[in-house]
Design a protein around this motif. Structure first.
Motif, PDB file in Angstrom:
ATOM      1  N   LYS A  70      -4.823  -6.893  -4.247  1.00 52.73           N
ATOM      2  CA  LYS A  70      -3.672  -6.905  -5.148  1.00 52.73           C
ATOM      3  C   LYS A  70      -3.169  -8.332  -5.334  1.00 52.73           C
ATOM      4  O   LYS A  70      -2.798  -8.740  -6.436  1.00 52.73           O
ATOM      5  N   PRO A  95      -4.037   4.201  -0.906  1.00 48.44           N
ATOM      6  CA  PRO A  95      -4.698   2.984  -0.422  1.00 48.44           C
ATOM      7  C   PRO A  95      -4.511   2.703   1.063  1.00 48.44           C
ATOM      8  O   PRO A  95      -5.284   1.943   1.647  1.00 48.44           O
ATOM      9  N   GLN A 101     -15.558  -1.212  -4.237  1.00 54.82           N
ATOM     10  CA  GLN A 101     -14.333  -1.113  -5.030  1.00 54.82           C
ATOM     11  C   GLN A 101     -14.157  -2.315  -5.966  1.00 54.82           C
ATOM     12  O   GLN A 101     -13.398  -2.238  -6.944  1.00 54.82           O
ATOM     13  N   TYR A 142      -6.229  -3.730   0.890  1.00 57.91           N
ATOM     14  CA  TYR A 142      -5.681  -3.405  -0.436  1.00 57.91           C
ATOM     15  C   TYR A 142      -4.709  -4.493  -0.896  1.00 57.91           C
ATOM     16  O   TYR A 142      -4.723  -4.901  -2.061  1.00 57.91           O
ATOM     17  N   ALA A 184       0.816  -1.222   0.000  1.00 57.62           N
ATOM     18  CA  ALA A 184       0.000   0.000   0.000  1.00 57.62           C
ATOM     19  C   ALA A 184       0.846   1.268   0.000  1.00 57.62           C
ATOM     20  O   ALA A 184       0.297   2.368   0.136  1.00 57.62           O
ATOM     21  N   TYR A 187      -7.371  -1.712  -7.448  1.00 55.21           N
ATOM     22  CA  TYR A 187      -8.279  -0.651  -7.044  1.00 55.21           C
ATOM     23  C   TYR A 187      -7.690   0.702  -7.448  1.00 55.21           C
ATOM     24  O   TYR A 187      -6.490   0.936  -7.294  1.00 55.21           O
ATOM     25  N   TRP A 191     -10.325   5.654   0.273  1.00 53.48           N
ATOM     26  CA  TRP A 191     -11.235   4.675  -0.308  1.00 53.48           C
ATOM     27  C   TRP A 191     -12.600   5.280  -0.630  1.00 53.48           C
ATOM     28  O   TRP A 191     -13.429   4.642  -1.276  1.00 53.48           O
TER      29      TRP A 191
END
Length: 224
Positions: free
Chosen positions: A112, A123, A211, A108, A94, A118, A129
């Motif tokens: 990933k 993040p 998201q 996050y 992040a 995203y 967010w």
């Protein structure tokens, strides 16, 4: 009342990360000295992950994302000072410092790992967010969309968790509870870490963002 009935969903389902499609029926987890867990999925390159995700429906992707996060529940801080190697990993993914709060960074990192990207400029910051109003489906009492598994909620002053149930009744009462999965939380215990299941009072939820759908559609459009 919507208290804890949705928990049956998980008792019956027996969800496994990649029992959703033929390419992912078996999950292999190896415990290392620091109790880090890895799956065959983690060995795929990003393009391979993306191609595999395209074979899954969005609902299957959301279930896989939940299982990706659930495999982290062994992560517990030894002295409540971010002292676990996986926490450093979350913050690295992040783009945050190793000792920073990781409630958002952990979520996050899981997306990933799965292969979802995203569109977040920050993040590791909870507020990051919720900057895109198009993704917000709940805002302090007002619904603008339907809640789905692994949508993300802002609770308390600045804390992010993911919805670990398939939906929410729009008429839910403030005193009712929802099921979540959270990073950097005690969940009523004495140790910070990754916890699931967590029950949160609905009245404490301020915002909810979707998201997953934008990331999934972006992935589909990339290969069209």
């Amino acid at each position: 009342m919507a208290k804890r009935l949705t928990y049956i969903y998980y008792l019956i389902g027996g969800i496994t990360l990649f029992g959703l499609v033929s390419f992912g029926q078996n999950v292999i987890r190896t415990e290392t000295e620091n109790r880090s867990y890895y799956t065959r999925w983690a060995e795929y390159t990003q393009p391979q992950k993306e191609n595999l995700l395209l074979l899954m429906s969005e609902s299957e992707v959301r279930k896989a994302l939940l299982d990706m996060a659930r495999k982290e529940v062994y992560v517990i801080e030894k002295t409540n000072k971010n002292d676990h190697p996986r926490i450093s990993y979350y913050n690295k993914i992040a783009r945050s410092s190793a000792h920073a709060a990781y409630c958002a960074a952990g979520q996050y990192a899981m997306a990933k790992e799965l292969g979802l990207q995203y569109n977040l400029k920050s993040p590791a910051a909870v507020r990051g967010w919720f900057t895109d109003k198009r993704t917000i489906i709940y805002n302090r009492g007002k619904w603008t969309g339907n809640a789905q598994l692994m949508d993300y909620i802002w609770i308390y002053g600045s804390h992010l968790e993911a919805l670990a149930q398939p939906n929410i009744d729009p008429d839910i009462d403030d005193d009712d509870e929802i099921l979540t999965i959270g990073f950097n939380t005690t969940a009523g215990t004495r140790k910070h870490g990754v916890h699931h299941p967590i029950w949160r009072r609905w009245g404490d939820v301020q915002l909810m963002t979707n998201q997953v759908t934008p990331a999934y559609l972006q992935l589909k459009n990339k290969y069209q």
